[in-house]
Motif scaffolding. Sequence first.
Motif, PDB file in Angstrom:
ATOM      1  N   ASP A  65      54.511  14.775   2.071  1.00 56.24           N
ATOM      2  CA  ASP A  65      55.966  14.803   1.977  1.00 56.24           C
ATOM      3  C   ASP A  65      56.456  16.139   2.533  1.00 56.24           C
ATOM      4  O   ASP A  65      55.914  17.197   2.204  1.00 56.24           O
ATOM      5  CB  ASP A  65      56.415  14.652   0.523  1.00 56.24           C
ATOM      6  N   PHE A  66      57.480  16.075   3.359  1.00 60.18           N
ATOM      7  CA  PHE A  66      57.906  17.245   4.122  1.00 60.18           C
ATOM      8  C   PHE A  66      59.377  17.514   3.886  1.00 60.18           C
ATOM      9  O   PHE A  66      60.206  16.593   3.889  1.00 60.18           O
ATOM     10  CB  PHE A  66      57.649  16.998   5.615  1.00 60.18           C
ATOM     11  N   THR A  67      59.686  18.801   3.664  1.00 61.44           N
ATOM     12  CA  THR A  67      61.075  19.229   3.521  1.00 61.44           C
ATOM     13  C   THR A  67      61.279  20.496   4.335  1.00 61.44           C
ATOM     14  O   THR A  67      60.472  21.428   4.249  1.00 61.44           O
ATOM     15  CB  THR A  67      61.441  19.508   2.051  1.00 61.44           C
ATOM     16  N   ARG A  68      62.331  20.500   5.124  1.00 63.74           N
ATOM     17  CA  ARG A  68      62.680  21.695   5.905  1.00 63.74           C
ATOM     18  C   ARG A  68      63.882  22.363   5.257  1.00 63.74           C
ATOM     19  O   ARG A  68      64.909  21.726   5.023  1.00 63.74           O
ATOM     20  CB  ARG A  68      63.008  21.316   7.349  1.00 63.74           C
ATOM     21  N   LEU A  69      63.744  23.644   4.975  1.00 67.46           N
ATOM     22  CA  LEU A  69      64.824  24.420   4.369  1.00 67.46           C
ATOM     23  C   LEU A  69      65.178  25.563   5.310  1.00 67.46           C
ATOM     24  O   LEU A  69      64.354  26.435   5.575  1.00 67.46           O
ATOM     25  CB  LEU A  69      64.398  24.963   3.002  1.00 67.46           C
ATOM     26  N   GLN A  70      66.399  25.525   5.825  1.00 66.00           N
ATOM     27  CA  GLN A  70      66.859  26.576   6.730  1.00 66.00           C
ATOM     28  C   GLN A  70      67.380  27.752   5.907  1.00 66.00           C
ATOM     29  O   GLN A  70      68.342  27.620   5.159  1.00 66.00           O
ATOM     30  CB  GLN A  70      67.969  26.045   7.636  1.00 66.00           C
ATOM     31  N   PHE A  71      66.738  28.890   6.017  1.00 67.27           N
ATOM     32  CA  PHE A  71      67.159  30.078   5.279  1.00 67.27           C
ATOM     33  C   PHE A  71      68.282  30.773   6.046  1.00 67.27           C
ATOM     34  O   PHE A  71      68.127  31.090   7.231  1.00 67.27           O
ATOM     35  CB  PHE A  71      65.977  31.029   5.073  1.00 67.27           C
TER      36      PHE A  71
END
Length: 325
Positions: A65-71
């Motif tokens: 499971d993949f989640t991208r979080l833009q900081f």
Amino acid sequence: MELADVGARAREVLDRVGTVVVGKRDALELVLAGILAGGHVLIEDFPGLAKTLTARCFAQTLGLDFTRLQFTPDLLPADVTGSFLYNQREGDFVFRPGPVFTQLLLADEINRTPPKTQAALLEAMQERQVSVEGVTHPLRAPFHVLATANPIEYEGTYPLPEAQLDRFLLRVSFGYPSPEEEWTMLGRRMARRREETVLEPVVDAATLGEMQRALEDVAVEDSVGRYMVALAAATREHPQLQVGASPRGSLALLLTARARAALDGRDYVVPEDVKRVAPAALSHRIGLRPETWLRRVDPVSVIEEICARTPAPLSEQLPAYTGGT
């Protein structure tokens, strides 16, 4: 799972990722070694060098499971960990999980957010859990963070604190591709006829867990283990360094060298495995002296120099911890 199967599956993962990320086999092997060793990887390089693409490709091929979080500069800690929201229907507060509740978290441009938000990942990366309002929430296994960072000389970046850097098992840099590699990339894009790439999974989360547990069978002879300790100790006495690697550095060498050996199809670690992973495992755990930093000395070159002048062992004995001689 047998170690031979671990190496075969890992090479298949690398081959599939290599169909999208062109010409960076050594860097990709380091990233996968960090994941197999159960750690987190920091990919630090200039924009546009496939850092985000690499994380997405590994998530797809590993079946996670993949989640991208833009900081961003305005990101808050609650935006990472989650928070309690008031449920009017039930008349109570309900916890809403944040993006960290995944199996592979891409912390994109992690050094573009202030240290307060960066620190929100510390507990998750070390303890595999998140504490919010006094309530602890465990994270699913496996859990890995692949973070990307721009060089600190770029505008709008906040240097990662030492405690945050130390949570990363490896720091990897890709570098610019050669002209031939860049042309290959353009050719594949034209042949694909679309921007996005979708890779079929090679393994799933359960299989990855078996691969990680199988690495405990990779033997480390005593002299090779002492060689790891010698490399870490040499950083504490180097004249160009103000801060040397902690014992967590030698532990990083052990874990990553085991994964590196498995990638080569071996059930034992050789000094060459240690040398290949040492720059990525130790360069972010050392602190340059101010005069050395002003001369723009690369920490990787310091680690490579230490590896070159530290005598490597030559032994065929069995590890003492196995009870063999």
